[in-house]
Write an enzyme that holds these catalytic residues in place. Structure first.
Site, PDB file in Angstrom:
ATOM      1  N   ILE A  81       2.322   3.066  12.144  1.00  0.00           N
ATOM      2  CA  ILE A  81       2.930   1.727  12.055  1.00  0.00           C
ATOM      3  C   ILE A  81       1.933   0.819  11.338  1.00  0.00           C
ATOM      4  O   ILE A  81       0.786   0.720  11.776  1.00  0.00           O
ATOM      5  CB  ILE A  81       3.182   1.144  13.482  1.00  0.00           C
ATOM      6  CG1 ILE A  81       4.108   2.059  14.298  1.00  0.00           C
ATOM      7  CG2 ILE A  81       3.729  -0.280  13.417  1.00  0.00           C
ATOM      8  CD1 ILE A  81       5.525   2.172  13.773  1.00  0.00           C
ATOM      9  N   HIS A  82       2.334   0.191  10.247  1.00  0.00           N
ATOM     10  CA  HIS A  82       1.388  -0.735   9.604  1.00  0.00           C
ATOM     11  C   HIS A  82       2.043  -1.954   8.944  1.00  0.00           C
ATOM     12  O   HIS A  82       1.358  -2.848   8.473  1.00  0.00           O
ATOM     13  CB  HIS A  82       0.517  -0.003   8.578  1.00  0.00           C
ATOM     14  CG  HIS A  82       1.219   0.226   7.262  1.00  0.00           C
ATOM     15  ND1 HIS A  82       2.173   1.187   7.099  1.00  0.00           N
ATOM     16  CD2 HIS A  82       1.104  -0.402   6.071  1.00  0.00           C
ATOM     17  CE1 HIS A  82       2.621   1.153   5.863  1.00  0.00           C
ATOM     18  NE2 HIS A  82       1.993   0.198   5.198  1.00  0.00           N
ATOM     19  N   ARG A  83       3.383  -2.001   8.913  1.00  0.00           N
ATOM     20  CA  ARG A  83       4.031  -3.158   8.264  1.00  0.00           C
ATOM     21  C   ARG A  83       3.862  -4.403   9.118  1.00  0.00           C
ATOM     22  O   ARG A  83       4.093  -4.343  10.345  1.00  0.00           O
ATOM     23  CB  ARG A  83       5.534  -2.933   8.128  1.00  0.00           C
ATOM     24  CG  ARG A  83       5.901  -1.749   7.314  1.00  0.00           C
ATOM     25  CD  ARG A  83       6.215  -2.090   5.885  1.00  0.00           C
ATOM     26  NE  ARG A  83       6.221  -0.856   5.128  1.00  0.00           N
ATOM     27  CZ  ARG A  83       5.781  -0.736   3.886  1.00  0.00           C
ATOM     28  NH1 ARG A  83       5.296  -1.767   3.237  1.00  0.00           N
ATOM     29  NH2 ARG A  83       5.836   0.423   3.272  1.00  0.00           N
ATOM     30  N   ASP A 125       6.759   3.446   9.640  1.00  0.00           N
ATOM     31  CA  ASP A 125       7.319   2.388   8.796  1.00  0.00           C
ATOM     32  C   ASP A 125       6.705   2.489   7.397  1.00  0.00           C
ATOM     33  O   ASP A 125       6.842   1.583   6.581  1.00  0.00           O
ATOM     34  CB  ASP A 125       7.123   0.990   9.406  1.00  0.00           C
ATOM     35  CG  ASP A 125       5.667   0.632   9.624  1.00  0.00           C
ATOM     36  OD1 ASP A 125       4.767   1.389   9.210  1.00  0.00           O
ATOM     37  OD2 ASP A 125       5.419  -0.448  10.205  1.00  0.00           O
TER      38      ASP A 125
END
Ligand code: UD1
Length: 351
Positions: free
Chosen positions: A203-205, A274
């Protein structure tokens, strides 16, 4: 001579295969690293692991707001280009990061033709910084290499028809080439990778990481999966994670190297992400992928439920991870020879 500009982790992977192909075609290439990603695990370690040797300059343009980061990169890159005896024939940029945008703007203003690898992608969501970057870069570029016909079609709709090539995806080249070593080197130090069935999550957005409610929802959904979830953390989450209670089935680690990531991908049962890149890599590894976003640029992966978009405000992850693909797997995004096709095309122009 051509100059390729990289800065963020996935760009090192793309550059590794393109650089090798340029070398094979006798094209001199210098790599400039903006320093957008600067932790060793996100940058230096990957550059060393993938054998990228021709980094001629490295700036320190990580962190800051979008304007600050992009402006710093532009100033540094312009100065770098101005002190060269002769300008490069092309400036080559990858994808849609702030490094991509900064380099393309500087080159275009110095009348150096821009080559865009991974052109024509659209999410049609202008609240994503990447969407703004890719639209601008496509319109500044002289040569545009797309990963599929979708990209070519989209550029056509925007009036960009010259210098457009569908070569396939350079990440497929990297996936195929490096999967061999990732799978050969038993374990790759991934001792924390569970032996039993597990999910691999990234997850990085900002839409997921910078919203406390959404981040808590994600962790609760991981817990509800009731089987191990391996979650290598992007640095963006370093501080945020401290305010969360991590459930026992969620195994967190620092960022993995590219080969470690491929190793974990080949061994996992499904992927939750994501990331754009991982959606494709999951598909190529024939794994079910669930994407925590409302849209994807990689729409081809959605066919037959290989990839599902999930809105955790209304839906739950567990309803999606078990949905099995309904179509036969077939290779998407080219044939693994994208880098060679790019180098071959560029060799005609450089000559
Ligand atoms: C960037 C790209 C994104 C890409 C991703 C790949 C933009 C707008 N976004 O997102 O498209 O998918 O890279 O990973 O260009 N940080 C560290 N150490 C690092 C790097 C970042 O601590 O080595 C922290 C910094 O606090 C930084 C934050 O993470 O402010 C976000 O980094 P940034 O480069 O702005 O964007 P990414 O989220 O990595």
């Amino acid at each position: 001579m051509i100059i390729s500009v990289v800065g963020a982790r996935p760009q090192f992977v793309k550059a590794a295969v393109v650089s090798k192909a340029l070398k094979d075609y006798g094209i001199e290439e210098w790599i400039v690293h903006t320093g957008q990603h600067y932790d060793d695990a996100m940058s230096g370690a990957i550059i060393r692991e993938l054998g990228i040797e021709n980094v001629k300059a490295q700036f320190a343009c990580g962190t800051g707001t979008h304007a600050v980061q992009t402006a710093k990169m532009m100033i540094e890159f312009e100065q770098f280009l101005m002190q060269l005896e002769r300008p490069p024939k092309f400036v080559l940029v990858f994808g849609d990061t702030n490094s991509t945008l900064a380099a393309a703007l500087v080159a275009a203003k110095l009348h150096i033709p821009v080559v865009h690898v991974e052109a024509g992608l659209r999410s049609f969501n202008r609240s994503m910084p990447e969407e703004v970057n890719r639209v601008v870069v496509d319109h500044l570029s002289s040569l545009l290499f797309c990963s599929s016909e979708e990209g070519v079609g989209q550029l056509g709709k925007e009036g960009i028809v010259e210098g457009v090539f569908n070569v396939g995806d350079v990440m497929l080249d990297a996936f195929q080439y490096f999967s061999k070593s990732a799978r050969r080197e038993e374990g790759l130090g991934n001792s924390f990778v569970p032996k039993e069935s597990f999910g691999l999550a990234t997850i990085h957005r900002p839409s997921n990481t910078d919203n406390d409610k959404q981040l808590r929802r994600i962790v609760e959904n991981f817990e509800a999966l009731k089987l191990p979830v391996l979650w290598p953390l992007h640095p963006r989450l370093k501080d945020r994670i401290k305010s969360l209670t991590i459930p026992a089935n969620v195994l967190i680690s620092g960022p993995l190297s590219y080969l470690q990531m491929l190793d974990a991908l080949h061994r996992c049962s499904f992927v939750v992400t994501d990331s754009g890149g991982l959606q494709k890599e999951a598909y190529w590894a024939r794994k079910k992928c669930v994407t925590i976003r409302q849209e994807t640029e990689w729409t081809e992966t959605l066919a037959g439920n290989w990839n599902s978009l999930v809105d955790l405000e209304k839906e739950s992850l567990s309803d999606f991870v078990s949905v099995q693909p309904t179509t036969e797997w077939e290779l998407l995004y080219g044939d693994g020879c994208a880098a060679r096709k790019i180098a071959e095309t560029l060799s005609k122009y450089v000559a």
